[in-house]
Write an enzyme that holds these catalytic residues in place. Structure first.
Site, PDB file in Angstrom:
ATOM      1  N   ALA A 226       0.914  -1.309   0.132  1.00 37.42           N
ATOM      2  CA  ALA A 226      -0.079   0.120  -0.057  1.00 37.42           C
ATOM      3  C   ALA A 226       0.773   1.294  -0.040  1.00 37.42           C
ATOM      4  CB  ALA A 226      -0.924  -0.011   1.151  1.00 37.42           C
TER       5      ALA A 226
ATOM      6  N   GLY B 147     -11.731  -2.392   5.388  1.00 38.34           N
ATOM      7  CA  GLY B 147     -11.334  -2.137   4.121  1.00 38.34           C
ATOM      8  C   GLY B 147      -9.765  -2.581   3.733  1.00 38.34           C
TER       9      GLY B 147
ATOM     10  N   ASP C 169      -3.143 -12.753  -4.054  1.00 37.14           N
ATOM     11  CA  ASP C 169      -2.769 -11.411  -3.705  1.00 37.14           C
ATOM     12  C   ASP C 169      -1.409 -11.144  -3.547  1.00 37.14           C
ATOM     13  OD1 ASP C 169      -3.313  -8.219  -3.016  1.00 37.14           O
ATOM     14  OD2 ASP C 169      -2.462  -9.033  -1.130  1.00 37.14           O
TER      15      ASP C 169
ATOM     16  N   LYS D 103       1.902  -9.868  -5.746  1.00 31.42           N
ATOM     17  CA  LYS D 103       2.670  -8.863  -5.072  1.00 31.42           C
ATOM     18  C   LYS D 103       4.303  -9.244  -5.440  1.00 31.42           C
ATOM     19  CE  LYS D 103      -0.226  -6.567  -2.259  1.00 31.42           C
ATOM     20  NZ  LYS D 103      -1.207  -6.829  -0.759  1.00 31.42           N
TER      21      LYS D 103
HETATM   22  N1  LIG Z   1      -8.001  -1.966   0.400  1.00 33.54           N
HETATM   23  C1  LIG Z   1      -6.521  -1.736   0.149  1.00 33.54           C
HETATM   24  O1  LIG Z   1      -6.003  -1.701   1.391  1.00 33.54           O
HETATM   25  C2  LIG Z   1      -5.772  -1.803  -0.913  1.00 33.54           C
HETATM   26  C3  LIG Z   1      -4.372  -1.762  -0.910  1.00 33.54           C
HETATM   27  C4  LIG Z   1      -3.620  -1.702  -2.084  1.00 33.54           C
HETATM   28  C5  LIG Z   1      -4.387  -1.920  -3.411  1.00 33.54           C
HETATM   29  N2  LIG Z   1      -5.648  -1.803  -3.168  1.00 33.54           N
HETATM   30  C6  LIG Z   1      -6.277  -1.980  -4.713  1.00 33.54           C
HETATM   31  O2  LIG Z   1      -7.007  -0.829  -4.676  1.00 33.54           O
HETATM   32  C7  LIG Z   1      -7.818  -1.143  -5.709  1.00 33.54           C
HETATM   33  C8  LIG Z   1      -9.398  -0.790  -5.253  1.00 33.54           C
HETATM   34  O3  LIG Z   1      -9.692  -1.583  -4.225  1.00 33.54           O
HETATM   35  P1  LIG Z   1     -11.093  -1.061  -3.317  1.00 33.54           P
HETATM   36  O4  LIG Z   1     -10.937  -1.674  -2.134  1.00 33.54           O
HETATM   37  O5  LIG Z   1     -11.013   0.236  -3.460  1.00 33.54           O
HETATM   38  O6  LIG Z   1     -12.424  -1.872  -4.040  1.00 33.54           O
HETATM   39  P2  LIG Z   1     -13.955  -1.311  -4.125  1.00 33.54           P
HETATM   40  O7  LIG Z   1     -14.492  -2.741  -4.834  1.00 33.54           O
HETATM   41  O8  LIG Z   1     -14.164  -0.596  -3.170  1.00 33.54           O
HETATM   42  O9  LIG Z   1     -13.835  -0.277  -5.362  1.00 33.54           O
HETATM   43  C9  LIG Z   1     -13.655  -0.675  -6.655  1.00 33.54           C
HETATM   44  C10 LIG Z   1     -14.365   0.420  -7.678  1.00 33.54           C
HETATM   45  O10 LIG Z   1     -14.115   0.048  -9.142  1.00 33.54           O
HETATM   46  C11 LIG Z   1     -15.477   0.193  -9.613  1.00 33.54           C
HETATM   47  N3  LIG Z   1     -15.175  -0.856 -10.769  1.00 33.54           N
HETATM   48  C12 LIG Z   1     -14.925  -2.336 -10.912  1.00 33.54           C
HETATM   49  N4  LIG Z   1     -14.727  -2.596 -12.226  1.00 33.54           N
HETATM   50  C13 LIG Z   1     -14.695  -1.490 -12.978  1.00 33.54           C
HETATM   51  C14 LIG Z   1     -14.416  -1.183 -14.277  1.00 33.54           C
HETATM   52  N5  LIG Z   1     -14.197  -2.144 -15.081  1.00 33.54           N
HETATM   53  N6  LIG Z   1     -14.394   0.206 -14.671  1.00 33.54           N
HETATM   54  C15 LIG Z   1     -14.774   1.060 -13.839  1.00 33.54           C
HETATM   55  N7  LIG Z   1     -15.048   0.933 -12.626  1.00 33.54           N
HETATM   56  C16 LIG Z   1     -14.996  -0.275 -12.235  1.00 33.54           C
HETATM   57  C17 LIG Z   1     -16.324  -0.468  -8.605  1.00 33.54           C
HETATM   58  O11 LIG Z   1     -17.577   0.012  -9.121  1.00 33.54           O
HETATM   59  C18 LIG Z   1     -16.001   0.333  -7.420  1.00 33.54           C
HETATM   60  O12 LIG Z   1     -16.393   1.756  -7.499  1.00 33.54           O
HETATM   61  C19 LIG Z   1      -7.788  -2.673  -6.089  1.00 33.54           C
HETATM   62  O13 LIG Z   1      -7.112  -2.919  -7.191  1.00 33.54           O
HETATM   63  C20 LIG Z   1      -6.951  -3.117  -4.800  1.00 33.54           C
HETATM   64  O14 LIG Z   1      -6.165  -4.511  -5.086  1.00 33.54           O
HETATM   65  C21 LIG Z   1      -6.266  -1.959  -2.099  1.00 33.54           C
HETATM   66  N1  LIG Z   2      -5.923  -6.483   0.309  1.00 30.08           N
HETATM   67  C1  LIG Z   2      -4.613  -6.105   0.343  1.00 30.08           C
HETATM   68  C2  LIG Z   2      -4.805  -4.691   0.101  1.00 30.08           C
HETATM   69  C3  LIG Z   2      -3.281  -4.126  -0.333  1.00 30.08           C
HETATM   70  O1  LIG Z   2      -2.758  -4.463  -1.479  1.00 30.08           O
HETATM   71  C4  LIG Z   2      -3.805  -6.546   1.469  1.00 30.08           C
HETATM   72  O2  LIG Z   2      -4.329  -6.893   2.427  1.00 30.08           O
HETATM   73  O3  LIG Z   2      -2.558  -6.307   1.431  1.00 30.08           O
HETATM   74 NA    NA Z   3       4.094   0.745  -1.642  1.00 31.06          NA
END
Ligand SMILES: NC(=O)c1ccc[n+]([C@@H]2O[C@H](COP(=O)([O-])OP(=O)(O)OC[C@H]3O[C@@H](n4cnc5c(N)ncnc54)[C@H](O)[C@@H]3O)[C@@H](O)[C@H]2O)c1
Ligand SMILES: N[C@@H](CCO)C(=O)O
Ligand code: NA
Length: 798
Positions: A589, A642, A656, A660
């Site tokens: 992250a 989250g 996941d 990574k």
């Molecule tokens: N949660 C974490 O701590 C964390 C950390 C690092 C990376 N991430 C990454 O962040 C990204 C988002 O995660 P999140 O928890 O916010 O997910 P989420 O499900 O809350 O949000 C995803 C959003 O993307 C939209 N979406 C899905 N497919 C789509 C498409 N084809 N076109 C346009 N919009 C689309 C959905 O409607 C939603 O609004 C993921 O790739 C996740 O791996 C999350």
């Molecule tokens: N779901 C992922 C978010 C960060 O990429 C994690 O738990 O590390």
């Molecule tokens: Na990072």
């Protein structure tokens, strides 16, 4: 003598209660001045009477009932606006006026001719009723007033009352289209004769902007102009300035304000002798003349021959052709000039006749015309006296791919004009506007996925935009937000304090091509797409977006983990296009995992091994799990907070972590595929293919196998940790292991990620990065840092 301010107002706006109230508001905002309101003829169709002349002339019987109707409209109006006594007085005069008008209409009926005198008479009488109504209206508010006929007003040397309403037969400047700016011209004359301190033109259309809003939606209001700039802009079609109307005020050095009746609070534009002489931006605005033809006269035989140009333009004058721009290279090999498109044929024919002899002798080779052109002008006081303005002008056009066909620069240095293709005019105006009026770092940003991370990111940007702009000149415009079904577009940038509400209420069906075109608009200096989804389809489009000049920032791991060939082409495209692909948050992250690794590699350190807890979710689960609270309820909580991927199986299956690990290995240059590496899954086989909701409802099936693993590790005095690993040969793995209590992995708490780099330089003691590696705030914060990193790369002083 008392200070006087003169206003030009369209009387049609004053014959209603709201109109009168507005006028009083205007009066009060300048109440330290005596004020003169010059009223134009009434042009409201309900109230207009001059139009009845035509009916009279054509013996149309409907005339009399219409006259009757008009009379009742006026009486009703007076009833509504004035108290009884005052109303009666005014009505009496209106009645007399109508009687005179009726006589006049009968005369027209008889002689079947409308003299210009009759029309003028009606205009004059009607506007005097308006003045009469106003006088009584303001008297009731204890504002002293008088009404005067324009001709008498011109003979006054001062104004004794609080305000004076001037109506009657207004003068017209020469070559004036009569409906245009007549009150403005009269007001300007009167202001000069009264030596007024200021003059305001209240127009009905809009405020003056530095480009047409229809063509450049982000065009800005021009706050100040010099007399010369205003005259120049008006020539290029700015509809709000009447150049002749300015003249008397210019001669008397009176400042003129251009304001808008619909929004009397808005400041508008001040036109003054000095303009804003201090402003560093010498270019005030851009204008376009459409429907122009370019005529080219070419021939080696013209060079050095005296009188060619003179004969050419004399011929044009004699054919009444208006030549709007001339340009000739000093080689004298060709002369080109622009004329209105509809005169193109005539111009070419005329030139051919004038030079029939030279054409026959091949001294002139060709005379051609081309329609579909436009003249684009930049206007500003002495702008060309400043080095670099022309350079920026032409380079902005060049960058936008606009071909310049001819160039002319006024020697007054208040304008540079170019002839371009008419179809390029929108593109050209936008490019110039961005080049001159937007900050160099202005970023047009589109966000995919306003969910957990994307939504938090928008909120974070919302609270920092003003500071970033003030401190670093960084200008972020979130111009689009889209999820998989809907999109919200905004020209200027969405007000982030209410993005959610706007997205819910105003978003329309997603059209991918429209969204990308909008964000990638070439008239913004830079464009960026932020992908906060988990979508593979979007990741597949990154290369094409980079090709279109759009930078990409993402926490989505898909692009970094699809097949290696695509990943490579992504990096190659970045190198080739100079566009950036930033993805720090795909591992750890917000922790500086990727940039640290890049630094090590780029400075020549050799990485032997990377080992780490890279899943925040799994870290948190194994830290919390003590065999008492069921594992399944912890998973539910992690999702709520989250930490997990939208589908927690992406975390629990080890996928996941596997992804990574691959991202880190590829950073070291290994061509690894996710499908190549062993990944240990914690998801029971029977739940692997279930729907997300079914999986969530059957989570308890995880509990028993997990408890068993936990007890075994506990028996050995060890703690369970899920780790990813890249070794010296580029072999990757993702598996659940157990570690003795004093191992750094065993000591991590919360969602802590722990990443150890063992390298040549960090050999006996690995370099360790540790801290929360999942969660909305830290992840969105990491994406935000990537945006600032991009801005710094683009030249912001961060
Ligand atoms: N949660 C974490 O701590 C964390 C950390 C690092 C990376 N991430 C990454 O962040 C990204 C988002 O995660 P999140 O928890 O916010 O997910 P989420 O499900 O809350 O949000 C995803 C959003 O993307 C939209 N979406 C899905 N497919 C789509 C498409 N084809 N076109 C346009 N919009 C689309 C959905 O409607 C939603 O609004 C993921 O790739 C996740 O791996 C999350
Ligand atoms: N779901 C992922 C978010 C960060 O990429 C994690 O738990 O590390
Ligand atoms: Na990072």
């Amino acid at each position: 003598m008392n200070d006087i301010r003169v206003h030009a107002v369209d009387a049609s706006n004053l014959v209603s209660k709201e109109g009168c109230e507005k006028l009083v508001e205007i009066y009060r905002s300048y109440s330290e001045h005596h004020q003169v309101f010059v009223l134009s003829p009434v042009r409201d169709s309900q109230l207009e009477i001059g139009s009845l002349l035509l009916l009279a002339r054509h013996h149309d019987e409907r005339l009399w009932s219409m006259l009757e109707k008009r009379f009742s409209v006026w009486t009703e109006l007076v009833d509504r606006l004035l108290a009884r006594l005052a109303g009666e007085k005014v009505l009496q005069r209106i009645k007399e006026g109508f009687a005179n008008i009726e006589d006049l209409l009968r005369a027209v009926w008889l002689v079947e001719d409308i003299s210009s005198g009759s029309k003028n008479y009606i205009d004059m009488v009607v506007s005097s009723w308006v003045a009469d109504v106003l006088c009584h209206y303001v008297t009731a508010l204890k504002i002293t007033s008088n009404l005067l006929d324009y001709q008498f007003a011109l003979r006054e040397t001062g104004v004794k009352q609080d305000c004076l309403f001037v109506s009657g037969l207004l003068p017209q400047a020469e070559n004036f289209s009569p409906s245009d700016g007549i009150a403005e011209y009269a007001a300007s004359m009167l202001a000069a004769s009264l030596q007024a301190k200021g003059l305001t033109f209240w127009n009905d259309m809009a405020l003056l902007r530095n480009a047409d809003v229809l063509e450049v939606p982000s065009a800005k209001i021009i706050r100040s102009l010099s007399y010369a700039e205003a005259t120049e802009l008006s020539f290029f079609g700015a509809p709000l300035i009447h150049p002749q109307a300015l003249l008397p005020a210019i001669e008397a050095s009176i400042d003129v304000q251009l304001r808008w009746w619909a929004d009397i609070e808005a400041e508008g534009t001040v036109i003054s002798k000095q303009g804003d002489g201090m402003s560093p931006n010498r270019v005030k605005g851009f204008s376009i003349i459409h429907d122009v033809a370019l005529i080219n006269v070419e021939g080696a035989g013209m060079s050095g021959v005296i009188g060619i140009a003179s004969r050419l333009f004399t011929a044009m004058r004699e054919a009444s052709i208006s030549v709007i721009l001339i340009s000739q290279a000093s080689s004298e090999y060709s002369i080109c000039f622009a004329v209105p498109e509809k005169q193109m044929r005539l111009a070419v024919e005329t030139a051919k006749v004038a030079f029939a002899h030279e054409l026959g002798d091949h001294m002139i080779q060709s005379i051609d015309g081309e329609i579909g052109c436009a003249i684009l002008a930049a206007v500003g006081k002495q702008m060309t006296g400043q080095a670099g303005v022309a350079g920026k002008f032409f380079s902005s056009l060049g960058k936008a791919g606009v071909n310049v066909r001819a160039i002319a620069q006024g020697s007054s240095e208040t304008n540079i004009s170019v002839v371009i293709k008419g179809s390029d005019s929108k593109k050209a105006l936008r490019a110039l506007h961005a080049g001159f009026f937007l900050s160099k770092q202005a970023l047009s940003v589109g966000l995919f996925g306003p969910g957990n991370i994307g939504g938090t990111l928008l909120d974070q940007i919302a609270s920092e935009t003003v500071r970033l702009k003030e401190q670093f000149g960084l200008d972020i415009h979130i111009r689009g937000i889209a999820n998989s079904r809907k999109m919200l577009l905004d020209e200027e940038g969405i007000d982030l304090s209410r993005w959610k509400e706007r997205f819910e209420n105003e978003a329309v069906d997603l059209k991918m091509e429209d969204f990308i075109n909008h964000i990638g608009a070439t008239y913004f200096p830079h464009s960026l797409l932020v992908d906060c989804t988990t979508s593979s389809q979007l990741a597949e489009k990154y290369v094409s977006w980079l090709e279109r000049g759009i930078h990409i920032i993402t926490p989505n791991k898909k692009a970094g983990t699809t097949n290696y060939t695509y990943y490579r082409s992504l990096l190659d495209t970045c190198l080739r296009t100079g566009r950036r692909f930033l993805y720090e948050t795909t591992v750890g992250a917000g922790l500086p995992v990727i940039c640290t690794l890049k630094d090590l590699v780029q400075t020549g350190d050799r990485v032997h091994r990377i080992e780490g807890i890279v899943s925040g979710t799994l870290a948190w689960l194994f830290n919390q799990y003590d065999g008492n609270v069921p594992f399944s309820s912890l998973v539910r909580k992690a999702k709520e907070m989250g930490y997990t991927e939208p589908d927690p199986r992406d975390d629990l299956s080890g996928m996941d972590v596997g992804r990574k690990t691959v991202i880190l290995a590829r950073e070291l240059g290994y061509a690894v595929e996710v499908s190549d590496i062993p990944i240990e899954s914690l998801v029971p086989i029977q739940l692997q293919d279930a729907s997300l909701s079914e999986f969530m409802s059957r989570l308890e099936e995880l509990d028993e196998p997990m408890l068993k693993l936990f007890r075994e590790a506990e028996g050995r005095g060890e703690k369970l940790r899920y780790v990813g690993c890249v070794d010296e040969q580029g072999h990757c793995s993702a598996s659940l292991k157990s570690f003795v209590a004093d191992h750094p992995f065993a000591q991590a708490t919360g969602t802590d990620n722990v990443i150890c780099y063992t390298t040549d330089r960090y050999f006996s003691q690995p370099l360790v990065i540790k801290g929360p590696g999942a969660g909305r705030d830290v992840t969105a914060g990491g994406v935000f840092s990537d945006i600032l990193r991009l801005a710094a790369y683009l030249g912001a002083r961060i």
